[in-house]
Each structure stands twice: as C-alpha cells, then as structure tokens.
Design a protein around this motif. Structure first.
Motif, PDB file in Angstrom:
ATOM      1  N   LEU A   1      96.566  23.032  57.769  1.00 50.09           N
ATOM      2  CA  LEU A   1      96.029  21.871  57.050  1.00 50.09           C
ATOM      3  C   LEU A   1      94.685  21.706  57.956  1.00 50.09           C
ATOM      4  N   ALA A   2      94.933  21.944  59.353  1.00 46.95           N
ATOM      5  CA  ALA A   2      93.639  21.734  60.153  1.00 46.95           C
ATOM      6  C   ALA A   2      92.464  22.673  59.753  1.00 46.95           C
ATOM      7  N   LEU A   3      92.894  23.743  59.296  1.00 44.05           N
ATOM      8  CA  LEU A   3      91.724  24.526  58.874  1.00 44.05           C
ATOM      9  C   LEU A   3      90.845  24.097  57.859  1.00 44.05           C
ATOM     10  N   VAL A   4      91.627  23.432  56.850  1.00 38.84           N
ATOM     11  CA  VAL A   4      90.957  22.629  55.773  1.00 38.84           C
ATOM     12  C   VAL A   4      90.368  21.199  56.196  1.00 38.84           C
ATOM     13  N   ALA A   5      90.971  20.527  57.109  1.00 35.97           N
ATOM     14  CA  ALA A   5      90.403  19.089  57.504  1.00 35.97           C
ATOM     15  C   ALA A   5      89.001  19.581  58.078  1.00 35.97           C
ATOM     16  N   ARG A   6      88.809  20.719  59.024  1.00 36.02           N
ATOM     17  CA  ARG A   6      87.700  20.829  59.764  1.00 36.02           C
ATOM     18  C   ARG A   6      86.601  21.721  58.886  1.00 36.02           C
ATOM     19  N   GLY A   7      87.090  21.824  57.704  1.00 39.22           N
ATOM     20  CA  GLY A   7      86.203  22.487  56.675  1.00 39.22           C
ATOM     21  C   GLY A   7      86.001  24.179  57.222  1.00 39.22           C
ATOM     22  N   GLU A   8      86.816  24.595  57.829  1.00 40.12           N
ATOM     23  CA  GLU A   8      86.788  26.138  57.966  1.00 40.12           C
ATOM     24  C   GLU A   8      87.344  26.990  56.972  1.00 40.12           C
ATOM     25  N   ALA A   9      88.215  26.159  56.260  1.00 39.38           N
ATOM     26  CA  ALA A   9      88.595  26.673  55.028  1.00 39.38           C
ATOM     27  C   ALA A   9      88.515  25.992  53.704  1.00 39.38           C
ATOM     28  N   PRO A  10      87.952  26.399  52.576  1.00 34.44           N
ATOM     29  CA  PRO A  10      87.604  25.401  51.689  1.00 34.44           C
ATOM     30  C   PRO A  10      88.827  24.936  50.777  1.00 34.44           C
ATOM     31  N   LEU A  11      90.038  25.564  50.929  1.00 35.96           N
ATOM     32  CA  LEU A  11      91.125  25.288  49.929  1.00 35.96           C
ATOM     33  C   LEU A  11      92.479  25.698  51.157  1.00 35.96           C
TER      34      LEU A  11
END
Length: 261
Positions: free
Chosen positions: A180-190
C-alpha cells in the motif's frame, strides 16, 4: 511431594487461564496481520479503557511472518491471521488452543492507484492489467507465495487470466501495508490490497474491486496461543467479538463474521 507441587502449579495456571479468575494487572501480547493495524489499534484503545491495568502489546506483520515467529517460540498470547492457512498450520502443530479459535472478520480485495491517477480499469475477464501499467512500472502486491493478501491477489489474477502477463511485473512487498505504501508514495502506479487498507490510506483511491468469486474467501481467524497464560488474554480475545469491537472493525472497512455464518 513433587507430584503435589506439580498439581498445585497446574491448578494455579488453570486459574490464571480461566476468565474472571485472575487479576487484570498483566500484559497481553497480540500478533496481528498487518492489514489490521488501524482497526486493531482502535479496538485496543477501547479495550484498555475498560481494562486500564492490562498492558496490550500488539505486533503487526504479515501473517506468515507472525506464524513463523510463534513456531520459533516468540511470546505471543493472541494470534489474528489474515487467512486460515497459517492458523491451520499452527493448530496442526499444537501451537494454538483449538477450542479458542474463531472466525473474526471478512475483507475484500481491491485495485488501488495514487489519488491523482487518471487510470481507469474495467474488471473484465480476461483482465488486461498489463496495458494499464506504464512501461517499466510495476504492480505492488504483498508476497504472492506466503502473505495472504498476495496469495489472494495471485488467485484473482489467475482467475481473470492476467497472471501470466503480470507475474514478471510485480513489486512484491513484505506485507500488504508495505505494498500500500508503494502506491501511496507514487512508487507503483497500481497495487492490490484489501478494501480496509484503501480506506486507511488517504493517498490512494480504489480504481476497481475484485469479484469475491475470483479468490478464496478472505477470513481472519483469531485464537489464543498454547502459551497464553492469563485471563486477560482470553478476555481480550472475547472482546474482539464484542459489539463495541465490531463497530470499530466495521468503521475501518471490515465485515464482522456472525456466529451463525
């Protein structure tokens, strides 16, 4: 004399393990799935208001990590898993009290993106998820081999015919909150997370919801461990199924399992 001393010790421990028979002045260590953090913190706060002399210590991680720690002898009193597989394993090994086990909660699986994303995805079968990922970018998921959220996510992608295209484009995290954190930080688009996770994070939005029939039912079982030795541990486990706790779990996006289910 030795057998008498052993009997006295057994009776004393039995009294401690029986709700209502011991003082509340003790600590309870809870091992809980990472996806439960916001909700369980809320529930714990409510419990401690009623039991101010009970010191709740809650450790959050992937269900598999916590189960392995219990197998290694970690001092947990209560275990709450995000799937039945790891609870089954501990029960098979005699590491939980089987008669205390109960199904506590249900959850749903969703696809999330950063809040400023314009991505739109239709949950079709087959699902062309690869086309929605920019070149060189990855889908965030919890470990798809051992962490429940990752296992459910893999099942859903397989069911929808997307796993073969996506299996090499996944950023696997240690647990669902890390994904979830990867997406929240924009490091993963989905990312694929639980519905409760999406509710707990302001920097993501749900772009699609996986149908319940694309993966195994998401059940959170809870139980006392074999080494739990206080009435407070049993009391907290009981509180997890109480109406006050149910309201708080529901507030954070979980569905409460009815005893009649």
């Amino acid at each position: 004399m030795k057998w008498q001393q052993s009997l006295c010790l057994f009776l004393f421990c039995s009294l401690l393990a029986t709700p209502g028979m011991a003082a509340d002045d003790t600590s309870v260590t809870v091992f809980a799935a990472a996806s439960l953090k916001n909700a369980m913190d809320d529930v714990a706060t409510a419990y401690e208001k009623h039991h101010p002399q009970t010191d709740l210590k809650i450790s959050y991680a992937g269900s598999s990590t916590l189960a392995r720690q219990i197998e290694a002898g970690a001092p947990a009193d209560v275990y709450v898993s995000a799937n039945e597989r790891w609870m089954d394993q501990l029960e098979k090994d005699g590491l939980i009290r089987a008669d205390s086990r109960r199904d506590l909660l249900r959850n749903a699986l969703v696809l999330v993106a950063p809040t400023d994303s314009s991505t739109q995805i239709a949950m079709t079968n087959p699902l062309d998820l690869a086309a929605a990922l920019p070149q060189g970018r990855y889908l965030a998921m919890a470990d798809t081999q051992s962490v429940p959220a990752g296992i459910y996510g893999r099942q859903a992608l397989q069911h929808l015919g997307a796993w073969d295209d996506m299996s090499q484009r996944i950023a696997q995290a240690e647990d669902v909150r890390a994904a979830l954190a990867l997406v929240a930080r924009g490091e993963a688009p989905l990312g694929i997370v639980y519905a409760s996770d999406a509710l707990a994070e302001d920097d993501v939005k749900v772009v699609a919801r996986f149908p319940a029939d694309t993966h195994d039912p998401i059940i959170y079982p809870a139980a006392l461990t074999r080494q739990a030795d206080s009435s407070a541990a049993a009391g907290f486990l009981m509180f997890l199924s109480a109406p006050e706790a149910a309201k708080r779990f529901q507030r954070w996006g979980f569905q409460v399992v009815d005893e009649a289910d």
